[in-house]
Design a protein around this motif. Structure first.
Motif, PDB file in Angstrom:
ATOM      1  N   VAL A  45       0.812  -1.218   0.000  1.00 57.51           N
ATOM      2  CA  VAL A  45       0.000   0.000   0.000  1.00 57.51           C
ATOM      3  C   VAL A  45       0.841   1.262   0.000  1.00 57.51           C
ATOM      4  O   VAL A  45       0.359   2.339  -0.354  1.00 57.51           O
ATOM      5  CB  VAL A  45      -0.950   0.021   1.210  1.00 57.51           C
ATOM      6  N   LYS A  46       2.114   1.141   0.392  1.00 52.17           N
ATOM      7  CA  LYS A  46       2.976   2.318   0.394  1.00 52.17           C
ATOM      8  C   LYS A  46       3.228   2.835  -1.016  1.00 52.17           C
ATOM      9  O   LYS A  46       3.792   3.913  -1.199  1.00 52.17           O
ATOM     10  CB  LYS A  46       4.307   1.978   1.076  1.00 52.17           C
ATOM     11  N   GLY A  47       2.801   2.050  -2.021  1.00 51.89           N
ATOM     12  CA  GLY A  47       2.982   2.459  -3.406  1.00 51.89           C
ATOM     13  C   GLY A  47       2.316   3.774  -3.758  1.00 51.89           C
ATOM     14  O   GLY A  47       2.635   4.378  -4.784  1.00 51.89           O
ATOM     15  N   ILE A  48       1.416   4.238  -2.922  1.00 45.78           N
ATOM     16  CA  ILE A  48       0.798   5.549  -3.156  1.00 45.78           C
ATOM     17  C   ILE A  48       1.876   6.637  -3.165  1.00 45.78           C
ATOM     18  O   ILE A  48       1.764   7.641  -3.865  1.00 45.78           O
ATOM     19  CB  ILE A  48      -0.260   5.842  -2.080  1.00 45.78           C
ATOM     20  N   GLY A  49       2.930   6.430  -2.382  1.00 45.79           N
ATOM     21  CA  GLY A  49       4.030   7.385  -2.372  1.00 45.79           C
ATOM     22  C   GLY A  49       4.729   7.470  -3.716  1.00 45.79           C
ATOM     23  O   GLY A  49       5.270   8.527  -4.079  1.00 45.79           O
ATOM     24  N   GLU A  95      -5.809   9.862 -10.048  1.00 51.47           N
ATOM     25  CA  GLU A  95      -7.222   9.483  -9.992  1.00 51.47           C
ATOM     26  C   GLU A  95      -7.397   7.981 -10.163  1.00 51.47           C
ATOM     27  O   GLU A  95      -8.251   7.367  -9.530  1.00 51.47           O
ATOM     28  CB  GLU A  95      -8.003  10.245 -11.065  1.00 51.47           C
ATOM     29  N   ILE A  96      -6.571   7.382 -11.025  1.00 56.96           N
ATOM     30  CA  ILE A  96      -6.665   5.939 -11.228  1.00 56.96           C
ATOM     31  C   ILE A  96      -6.298   5.194  -9.949  1.00 56.96           C
ATOM     32  O   ILE A  96      -7.016   4.286  -9.515  1.00 56.96           O
ATOM     33  CB  ILE A  96      -5.745   5.506 -12.382  1.00 56.96           C
ATOM     34  N   LEU A  97      -5.184   5.575  -9.321  1.00 55.73           N
ATOM     35  CA  LEU A  97      -4.756   4.867  -8.114  1.00 55.73           C
ATOM     36  C   LEU A  97      -5.716   5.101  -6.956  1.00 55.73           C
ATOM     37  O   LEU A  97      -5.859   4.234  -6.089  1.00 55.73           O
ATOM     38  CB  LEU A  97      -3.346   5.299  -7.733  1.00 55.73           C
ATOM     39  N   LYS A  98      -6.410   6.243  -6.941  1.00 56.87           N
ATOM     40  CA  LYS A  98      -7.384   6.494  -5.882  1.00 56.87           C
ATOM     41  C   LYS A  98      -8.585   5.561  -5.998  1.00 56.87           C
ATOM     42  O   LYS A  98      -9.300   5.323  -5.025  1.00 56.87           O
ATOM     43  CB  LYS A  98      -7.844   7.954  -5.920  1.00 56.87           C
ATOM     44  N   SER A  99      -8.807   5.005  -7.190  1.00 55.26           N
ATOM     45  CA  SER A  99      -9.930   4.089  -7.376  1.00 55.26           C
ATOM     46  C   SER A  99      -9.609   2.673  -6.901  1.00 55.26           C
ATOM     47  O   SER A  99     -10.489   1.810  -6.872  1.00 55.26           O
ATOM     48  CB  SER A  99     -10.332   4.045  -8.856  1.00 55.26           C
TER      49      SER A  99
END
Length: 383
Positions: A45-49, A95-99
């Motif tokens: 989940v740290k991939g958001i960084g 926006e894609i990763l937020k989905s």
């Protein structure tokens, strides 16, 4: 996100980099532009960084040529490659990763019960291993396919053949196989006990790389042992010329059969060397790595006495982290963005919206500092 002063400094640094470190594009009259290959570390989940860092580099003017990733880094890398291939704006990435609903990766139970910050607690739960006697992993991982396939299909990407670089994309492109794909994904082949680099290594499985689905490669790359079921790939017999010391090659036969692929992070969590040249020539542009951890300067000493299962989990964590952390610090720190992960575990799949935003901002802040410091040094190291 940035103060006015920091924004001014950031944009000035980006222009300095363009002038001093930019690639003179022969298709644009030799006008300098910022280009880079990307290497994205795994980290759940740290991939958001990673997203925050990539978008800050994009804001600085960097255009990405090829992208390599492992595990969570492979997920982000595949989307970045798809965005580039489709000609979309890179801001689409956030926006894609937020989905992506991380909780759907582990739908069958409470997430922290399976990957608590205390390895001892985790070990006690896993010793009740009735589930693992019937399955190869606690969770199927099918949600990734359900989520990622439609996204890449919308970008016109169904196979690795859709991500082949052409002479139009890069007039100076080498005709060699190992440089012509926009996306590179790493997985660990337990059958061969070796690192597998896809799509390049598909030839050793007797199949055409251009016909393979990148989603399957990404799914294999994020298959953390014990947690997610591995990917099984049916290989055909293949005979491939392999380079050996001395500048020669030899033919190696690979038999047909089923292969088991798991998380590439077992053997290559941070694929920073993927695009390094091996012919002695200077790269046209750098590879910039994004690593989901701060540069470690102070290692604590801890003593523990736990069960054999807990020891096995610690061994797994060590294999997937420490040796490569040391290696990357010593040889690649000048071209690596270190993103503060706020102490979160890769398996904290129930992140709050606030935590996700914090990770994103950490990535953007780290890349901002990287651009400013690189400008002061006169460029990003090529080697």
């Amino acid at each position: 996100m940035r103060s006015d002063r920091l924004q001014t400094e950031f944009l000035a640094a980006a222009e300095t980099l363009r002038q001093l470190d930019g690639w003179p594009n022969p298709d644009n009259g030799g006008e300098r532009e910022l280009r880079a290959d990307l290497a994205l570390e795994g980290g759940g989940v740290k991939g958001i960084g990673l997203v925050g860092a990539v978008l800050a580099l994009d804001e600085a003017g960097y255009r990405f040529h090829r992208i390599a990733g492992t595990s969570a880094g492979a997920i982000t890398a595949s989307i970045v490659a798809g965005i580039i291939q489709s000609g979309r704006d890179m801001v689409t990435l956030r926006e894609i990763l937020k989905s992506l609903d991380f909780r759907r990766f582990m739908p069958e139970g409470k997430l922290h019960d399976m990957m608590d910050h205390s390895v001892g607690h985790f070990a006690k739960i896993v010793t009740d291993a009735a589930l693992l006697t019937r399955r190869e992993g606690l969770y199927s991982g099918d949600y990734l396919d359900e989520w990622l396939s439609p996204i890449l299909h919308e970008f016109g990407v169904k196979t690795f053949g859709d991500l082949v670089l052409t002479q139009t994309d890069d007039p100076e492109l080498s005709e060699t196989t190992d440089s012509r794909y926009r996306l590179v994904v790493y997985t660990s082949d337990l059958t061969r006990a070796r690192l597998t680099c896809l799509p390049l290594d598909y030839l050793t499985y007797g199949v055409n790389p251009d016909e393979q689905d990148p989603v399957l490669a990404v799914r294999a790359s994020m298959s953390v042992p014990f947690f997610f079921e591995p990917v099984h790939f049916e290989a055909r017999e293949a005979t491939v010329a392999v380079e050996v010391p001395g500048g020669t090659s030899t033919l190696v036969r690979f038999p047909a059969g089923e292969h088991t692929w798991v998380d590439g992070g077992l053997l290559a969590k941070f694929p920073i060397h993927t695009f390094d040249r091996t012919d002695g020539q200077s790269p046209r542009w750098p590879t910039i790595g994004v690593k989901l951890s701060q540069f470690t300067a102070d290692y604590p000493t801890t003593n523990f006495r736990e069960s054999a299962v807990a020891l096995a989990v610690r061994c797994l964590k060590t294999v997937m982290n420490e040796w490569e952390t040391i290696a990357s610090h010593q040889s690649t720190v000048g071209r690596t963005i270190f993103v503060d992960n706020d102490g979160l575990s890769a398996m904290d799949f129930d992140l709050t919206a606030e935590q996700q935003d914090e990770l994103f901002l950490n990535g953007a802040s780290a890349a901002t500092r990287f651009v400013i410091e690189a400008a002061k040094r006169g460029g990003v190291p090529r080697r």
